[in-house]
Design a protein around this motif. Sequence first.
Motif, mmCIF file in Angstrom:
data_model
loop_
_atom_site.group_PDB
_atom_site.id
_atom_site.type_symbol
_atom_site.label_atom_id
_atom_site.label_comp_id
_atom_site.label_asym_id
_atom_site.label_seq_id
_atom_site.Cartn_x
_atom_site.Cartn_y
_atom_site.Cartn_z
ATOM 1 N N LEU A 60 -15.490 44.881 103.666
ATOM 2 C CA LEU A 60 -14.697 43.824 103.894
ATOM 3 C C LEU A 60 -15.734 42.060 104.364
ATOM 4 C CD1 LEU A 60 -12.496 45.722 105.697
ATOM 5 C CD2 LEU A 60 -12.697 45.214 103.694
ATOM 6 N N SER A 61 -16.917 41.855 103.606
ATOM 7 C CA SER A 61 -17.892 40.910 104.693
ATOM 8 C C SER A 61 -16.834 39.942 103.641
ATOM 9 C CB SER A 61 -19.017 40.520 103.863
ATOM 10 O OG SER A 61 -19.835 41.883 104.199
ATOM 11 N N VAL A 62 -16.565 38.585 104.673
ATOM 12 C CA VAL A 62 -16.335 37.012 104.077
ATOM 13 C C VAL A 62 -17.244 36.076 104.208
ATOM 14 C CG1 VAL A 62 -13.716 38.037 104.215
ATOM 15 C CG2 VAL A 62 -15.345 36.212 106.463
ATOM 16 N N THR A 63 -16.965 34.523 103.184
ATOM 17 C CA THR A 63 -17.747 33.924 103.143
ATOM 18 C C THR A 63 -17.366 32.903 104.350
ATOM 19 O OG1 THR A 63 -16.790 32.831 101.375
ATOM 20 C CG2 THR A 63 -18.595 34.335 100.718
ATOM 21 N N PRO A 64 -17.865 31.605 104.858
ATOM 22 C CA PRO A 64 -16.939 31.018 105.239
ATOM 23 C C PRO A 64 -15.867 30.045 104.556
ATOM 24 C CG PRO A 64 -19.407 30.638 105.286
ATOM 25 C CD PRO A 64 -18.846 31.447 104.877
ATOM 26 N N ASP A 65 -15.613 29.496 103.509
ATOM 27 C CA ASP A 65 -14.444 29.420 103.135
ATOM 28 C C ASP A 65 -13.251 30.243 103.263
ATOM 29 O OD1 ASP A 65 -16.657 30.762 101.443
ATOM 30 O OD2 ASP A 65 -14.509 30.376 99.483
ATOM 31 N N ILE B 227 -6.254 29.717 118.305
ATOM 32 C CA ILE B 227 -5.984 30.509 117.162
ATOM 33 C C ILE B 227 -7.581 30.893 117.656
ATOM 34 C CG2 ILE B 227 -5.975 30.558 115.306
ATOM 35 C CD1 ILE B 227 -4.611 28.459 114.629
ATOM 36 N N THR B 228 -7.664 32.824 118.205
ATOM 37 C CA THR B 228 -9.419 33.216 117.731
ATOM 38 C C THR B 228 -9.054 34.290 116.547
ATOM 39 O OG1 THR B 228 -8.651 33.501 120.133
ATOM 40 C CG2 THR B 228 -10.210 35.526 119.193
ATOM 41 N N ALA B 229 -10.353 33.394 115.727
ATOM 42 C CA ALA B 229 -10.788 34.188 114.577
ATOM 43 C C ALA B 229 -11.615 35.787 114.780
ATOM 44 C CB ALA B 229 -10.739 33.052 113.553
ATOM 45 N N ARG B 230 -10.681 36.324 114.589
ATOM 46 C CA ARG B 230 -11.983 37.480 114.289
ATOM 47 C C ARG B 230 -12.243 38.335 112.827
ATOM 48 N NH1 ARG B 230 -7.991 41.392 117.578
ATOM 49 N NH2 ARG B 230 -8.023 41.048 119.750
ATOM 50 N N PRO B 231 -13.271 37.357 112.175
ATOM 51 C CA PRO B 231 -13.665 37.882 110.984
ATOM 52 C C PRO B 231 -14.415 39.112 110.436
ATOM 53 C CG PRO B 231 -15.087 35.829 112.037
ATOM 54 C CD PRO B 231 -13.883 36.370 112.965
ATOM 55 N N GLY B 232 -14.917 39.662 109.156
ATOM 56 C CA GLY B 232 -16.138 40.780 109.757
ATOM 57 C C GLY B 232 -17.299 40.201 109.549
ATOM 58 N N PHE B 233 -18.705 40.443 108.296
ATOM 59 C CA PHE B 233 -19.545 39.785 108.364
ATOM 60 C C PHE B 233 -19.677 38.919 107.472
ATOM 61 C CE2 PHE B 233 -22.952 39.197 106.228
ATOM 62 C CZ PHE B 233 -23.892 39.742 107.378
ATOM 63 N N PRO C 148 -11.152 39.614 107.054
ATOM 64 C CA PRO C 148 -9.803 39.713 106.185
ATOM 65 C C PRO C 148 -8.489 40.842 106.783
ATOM 66 C CG PRO C 148 -11.742 41.003 104.918
ATOM 67 C CD PRO C 148 -11.912 40.214 106.243
ATOM 68 N N GLY C 149 -7.157 40.711 106.321
ATOM 69 C CA GLY C 149 -6.691 41.513 107.159
ATOM 70 C C GLY C 149 -6.921 42.889 107.031
ATOM 71 N N LYS C 150 -7.171 43.162 106.253
ATOM 72 C CA LYS C 150 -7.799 45.281 105.944
ATOM 73 C C LYS C 150 -8.640 44.942 106.642
ATOM 74 C CE LYS C 150 -6.925 45.338 101.157
ATOM 75 N NZ LYS C 150 -7.374 45.726 99.585
ATOM 76 N N LEU C 151 -9.328 44.635 108.500
ATOM 77 C CA LEU C 151 -10.360 44.069 108.521
ATOM 78 C C LEU C 151 -9.501 45.044 110.292
ATOM 79 C CD1 LEU C 151 -13.443 44.113 109.153
ATOM 80 C CD2 LEU C 151 -12.802 42.264 110.659
ATOM 81 N N GLN C 152 -8.193 45.324 109.965
ATOM 82 C CA GLN C 152 -7.825 45.386 111.106
ATOM 83 C C GLN C 152 -7.741 47.245 110.976
ATOM 84 O OE1 GLN C 152 -3.696 43.901 112.291
ATOM 85 N NE2 GLN C 152 -3.621 44.803 114.024
ATOM 86 N N ILE D 116 -15.483 40.701 114.257
ATOM 87 C CA ILE D 116 -15.421 42.575 114.348
ATOM 88 C C ILE D 116 -16.150 43.475 115.731
ATOM 89 C CG2 ILE D 116 -16.731 42.930 112.278
ATOM 90 C CD1 ILE D 116 -13.974 45.039 113.389
ATOM 91 N N ALA D 117 -17.390 42.647 115.855
ATOM 92 C CA ALA D 117 -18.195 43.261 116.510
ATOM 93 C C ALA D 117 -18.152 43.218 117.335
ATOM 94 C CB ALA D 117 -19.714 42.295 116.318
ATOM 95 N N GLY D 118 -17.479 42.648 118.116
ATOM 96 C CA GLY D 118 -17.111 42.748 119.759
ATOM 97 C C GLY D 118 -15.630 43.845 119.672
ATOM 98 N N TRP D 119 -15.499 44.721 118.711
ATOM 99 C CA TRP D 119 -14.161 45.289 118.646
ATOM 100 C C TRP D 119 -14.805 46.352 119.192
ATOM 101 C CZ3 TRP D 119 -9.114 44.577 118.972
ATOM 102 C CH2 TRP D 119 -8.313 46.570 118.579
ATOM 103 N N ARG D 120 -16.336 47.168 119.320
ATOM 104 C CA ARG D 120 -16.782 48.549 120.191
ATOM 105 C C ARG D 120 -17.861 48.376 119.586
ATOM 106 N NH1 ARG D 120 -15.469 54.640 118.878
ATOM 107 N NH2 ARG D 120 -17.463 55.681 120.193
ATOM 108 N N ALA D 121 -19.124 47.935 120.051
ATOM 109 C CA ALA D 121 -19.659 47.662 120.525
ATOM 110 C C ALA D 121 -20.982 48.695 120.077
ATOM 111 C CB ALA D 121 -21.068 47.283 122.171
ATOM 112 N N ARG D 122 -21.991 48.883 119.207
ATOM 113 C CA ARG D 122 -22.888 49.387 118.545
ATOM 114 C C ARG D 122 -24.331 49.116 119.219
ATOM 115 N NH1 ARG D 122 -21.146 47.788 112.196
ATOM 116 N NH2 ARG D 122 -20.328 45.247 114.098
#
Length: 251
Positions: A197-202, A177-183, A228-232, A139-145
């Motif tokens: 919306l943080s997630v863990t590696p598992d 498969i391109t995974a776009r996780p949040g934190f 997670p899906g809500k990140l979109q 998600i960090a690449g979606w819009r640079a901060r």
Amino acid sequence: MSSPEGAILVLGGRSDIGGQLALRLCEGRPVVLAARGNHGLDGVAKQLRQRGASRVTILDFDATDCERHREVFDEAERSVGPVTTAIVAFGILGEQARAETDEAHALEIAVVDYAAQVSMLTVLASRMRSGHIVAFTSIAGWRARRANYVYGSTKAGLDAFCQGLADKLHGGPLALITARPGFVIGSMSAGMKPAPLSVTPDVVADYVVHAIAKDSSRSPRSRTLWIPGKLQLLAWVMAAVPRPIWRHMPR
């Protein structure tokens, strides 16, 4: 002797996410853990064997040595047979404050998190005959901060590359498969305050495994996963925030 399902190659063998993903896919299959040196890999290798991996091989791999990327892949296949799952899981977070004045550190982040990934993904796409390649953007690449624009810029570039590569592979026996996780709460972000919306590696690994499980062996499908899906939904909101407000957003 190769596995009927093919081998798993983890590029970034110490990665929390890469390790969790390999654990979920390794039963009855050989696994190659590619990392710089072999320190810290014994525990991961032991877990993989306990989960049913038929063999675990450790391969020396320096992500920044792009000239050896093709050689590393070929060495993995010579060791365990055809690779049908390649997990590109290496990367660094870097130090934003340091990178703003230290061009060498800014370049280091750019090389590891973008240039080396492009190199390795290109090798995998040209050498693998079937199966899945897994790449991780953010998600960090979606819009640079302002707070992490060096790291964010590499993820933005990598995500764009992955979208194009996925289109190139469309309809063939190899999928991306391109995974776009949040934190992601893990060793890479230790000591940092988790974001919404943080997630863990598992959790990230579970999303990827679910996507792989949807495919038949003959017609894998390239996918981009928000995790997670809500990140979109959050990403859409981020795109609408006015720039004067956005430049003050935290990491």
